[in-house]
Design a protein around this motif. Structure first.
Motif, PDB file in Angstrom:
ATOM      1  N   GLY A 183       0.765  -1.012  -0.028  1.00 45.39           N
ATOM      2  CA  GLY A 183      -0.004   0.033   0.011  1.00 45.39           C
ATOM      3  C   GLY A 183       0.932   1.274  -0.080  1.00 45.39           C
ATOM      4  N   MET A 184       1.917   1.308   0.800  1.00 41.14           N
ATOM      5  CA  MET A 184       2.871   2.457   1.043  1.00 41.14           C
ATOM      6  C   MET A 184       3.661   2.652  -0.494  1.00 41.14           C
ATOM      7  N   LEU A 185       3.929   1.277  -1.086  1.00 44.50           N
ATOM      8  CA  LEU A 185       4.587   1.480  -2.459  1.00 44.50           C
ATOM      9  C   LEU A 185       3.733   2.125  -3.426  1.00 44.50           C
ATOM     10  N   LEU A 186       2.440   1.552  -3.484  1.00 46.32           N
ATOM     11  CA  LEU A 186       1.487   2.064  -4.439  1.00 46.32           C
ATOM     12  C   LEU A 186       1.380   3.616  -4.437  1.00 46.32           C
ATOM     13  N   ILE A 187       1.180   4.126  -3.090  1.00 47.92           N
ATOM     14  CA  ILE A 187       1.160   5.641  -2.884  1.00 47.92           C
ATOM     15  C   ILE A 187       2.170   6.441  -3.216  1.00 47.92           C
ATOM     16  N   ILE A 188       3.487   5.778  -3.067  1.00 45.39           N
ATOM     17  CA  ILE A 188       4.529   6.623  -3.405  1.00 45.39           C
ATOM     18  C   ILE A 188       4.739   6.629  -4.923  1.00 45.39           C
ATOM     19  N   PHE A 189       4.447   5.620  -5.638  1.00 42.85           N
ATOM     20  CA  PHE A 189       4.641   5.410  -7.208  1.00 42.85           C
ATOM     21  C   PHE A 189       3.175   6.331  -7.838  1.00 42.85           C
ATOM     22  N   PHE A 190       2.081   5.826  -7.631  1.00 41.87           N
ATOM     23  CA  PHE A 190       1.022   6.408  -8.289  1.00 41.87           C
ATOM     24  C   PHE A 190       0.650   7.830  -7.783  1.00 41.87           C
ATOM     25  N   THR A 191       0.774   8.152  -6.473  1.00 47.25           N
ATOM     26  CA  THR A 191       0.395   9.776  -6.006  1.00 47.25           C
ATOM     27  C   THR A 191       1.590  10.308  -5.871  1.00 47.25           C
ATOM     28  N   ALA A 192       2.591  10.177  -5.249  1.00 46.65           N
ATOM     29  CA  ALA A 192       3.795  11.009  -5.051  1.00 46.65           C
ATOM     30  C   ALA A 192       4.438  11.238  -6.541  1.00 46.65           C
ATOM     31  N   LYS A 193       4.632  10.167  -7.083  1.00 45.69           N
ATOM     32  CA  LYS A 193       5.698  10.077  -8.459  1.00 45.69           C
ATOM     33  C   LYS A 193       4.722  10.714  -9.729  1.00 45.69           C
ATOM     34  N   LEU A 194       3.484   9.914  -9.927  1.00 50.43           N
ATOM     35  CA  LEU A 194       2.796  10.052 -11.042  1.00 50.43           C
ATOM     36  C   LEU A 194       1.748  10.942 -11.012  1.00 50.43           C
ATOM     37  N   HIS A 195       1.227  11.116  -9.726  1.00 46.99           N
ATOM     38  CA  HIS A 195       0.255  12.012  -9.619  1.00 46.99           C
ATOM     39  C   HIS A 195      -1.141  11.769 -10.323  1.00 46.99           C
ATOM     40  N   ILE A 196      -1.463  10.616 -10.348  1.00 45.02           N
ATOM     41  CA  ILE A 196      -2.634  10.265 -11.202  1.00 45.02           C
ATOM     42  C   ILE A 196      -3.898   9.616 -10.057  1.00 45.02           C
TER      43      ILE A 196
END
Length: 322
Positions: A148-161
């Protein structure tokens, strides 16, 4: 069949009574005193004793449990110590969000696991089987909170989608917005069950492909894919029904963690805040509600298995003297 259902219902009621006693017991034997949430330093000894009497703490454990159980059966789980509001309405307001997330995660697991498991079993010991099996092993090994934390970092913090928390964006209540918020928690919650389902479907497929009806169908020239999805799949999915009921526990417990990580407004986040504030009535209600969901899920799975499997149904009828 009616006698079978009645027997299962009787067993269900016994388990629910045990769960209710456990729910009450974990709070009764917990360190500390509930009355400390109401007693202030300026109270006299008589006032403190009156508070304990009003809370029923001057009675025995069985008397306290009986009184709590009577109210719980009527849907009254007491008043929250944190916000002084009734517990039951708060849980009922949060329950649909939890059921929505759990249902979506379960549906996603089945949609992906059934074809992947069938293909892996049909392509036994090939690179396709090894690839799908590797995915299932990873799914069983990865901790849900880490994913869950990994998905937040990738899709929210990095890709902003994708949004990182909540069920709706500010001022929006559309279905599309809800689905967008649900993607990451649903993936995280479904991964563990997806891996288990794939392994079960694959193992059952391998066994079914060696049955005589498959050999006969092949001898008649029936295409392998038609055999796999029209014949093998029906028999392969029977044990999955029972597995669904057994995996309700992981969904209930998993939602507790996932809802906290993603800020999903379900009963999981409500229970987490209750634990932090020592809100005993809310904790007891959450344990009872989770136990009910698990037990009812297993009951439905048992009944469905008896309905769809002629062998089980025939055995029930024979036991009833029909």
């Amino acid at each position: 069949m009616l006698k079978y259902c009645a027997k299962k219902i009787a067993q269900l009621l016994i388990v629910l009574v045990l769960i209710s006693f456990f729910s009450f017991g974990i709070i009764y034997f917990a360190p500390g005193d509930v009355s400390s949430m109401y007693i202030t330093q300026d109270m006299t000894d008589e006032q403190k004793e009156q508070v304990r009497k009003d809370l029923g703490l001057d009675r025995s454990m069985m008397e306290q449990y009986t009184e709590w159980a009577k109210r719980a059966v009527q849907g009254d789980f007491g008043v929250s110590l944190a916000n002084k509001n009734s517990v039951a309405p708060q849980i009922m307001n949060r329950l649909p969000a939890t059921i929505q997330l759990m249902g979506a995660a379960l549906l996603l697991s089945l949609i992906l696991a059934i074809p992947l498991g069938l293909v892996a079993g049909a392509k036994k010991n090939t690179w396709i089987d090894n690839f799908i099996s590797s995915i299932s092993y990873i799914g069983m090994s990865v901790p849900s909170f880490w994913l869950g934390m990994l998905l937040i970092i990738f899709f929210t913090a990095k890709l902003h989608i994708l949004p990182s928390s909540g069920m709706h964006s500010a001022g929006m209540t559309s279905l599309g917005d809800t689905v967008k918020h649900m993607i990451m928690p649903c993936i995280t919650l479904s991964l563990g069950n997806l891996a288990v389902f794939i392994r079960y479907v694959r193992a059952n497929t391998v066994g079914q492909l060696n049955e005589e009806y498959v050999v006969t169908a092949r001898a008649k020239g029936t295409p392998d894919m038609k055999i796999l999805f029209n014949h093998v799949m029906k028999n392969t999915l029977l044990p999955i029904i029972t597995l669904l009921g057994m995996n309700m526990a992981s969904l209930v417990c998993g939602s507790f963690i996932i809802e906290t990580i993603f800020g999903w407004p379900g009963i999981g986040t409500l229970a987490m805040s209750a634990i932090g504030s020592r809100d005993y009535p809310m904790i007891m209600a959450y344990v009872m509600m989770s136990g009910c969901i698990l037990v009812i899920g297993n009951f439905v799975a048992d009944v469905l298995y008896a309905v769809v499997d002629p062998r089980i149904k025939r055995g029930i009828d024979d036991a009833n003297g029909k």
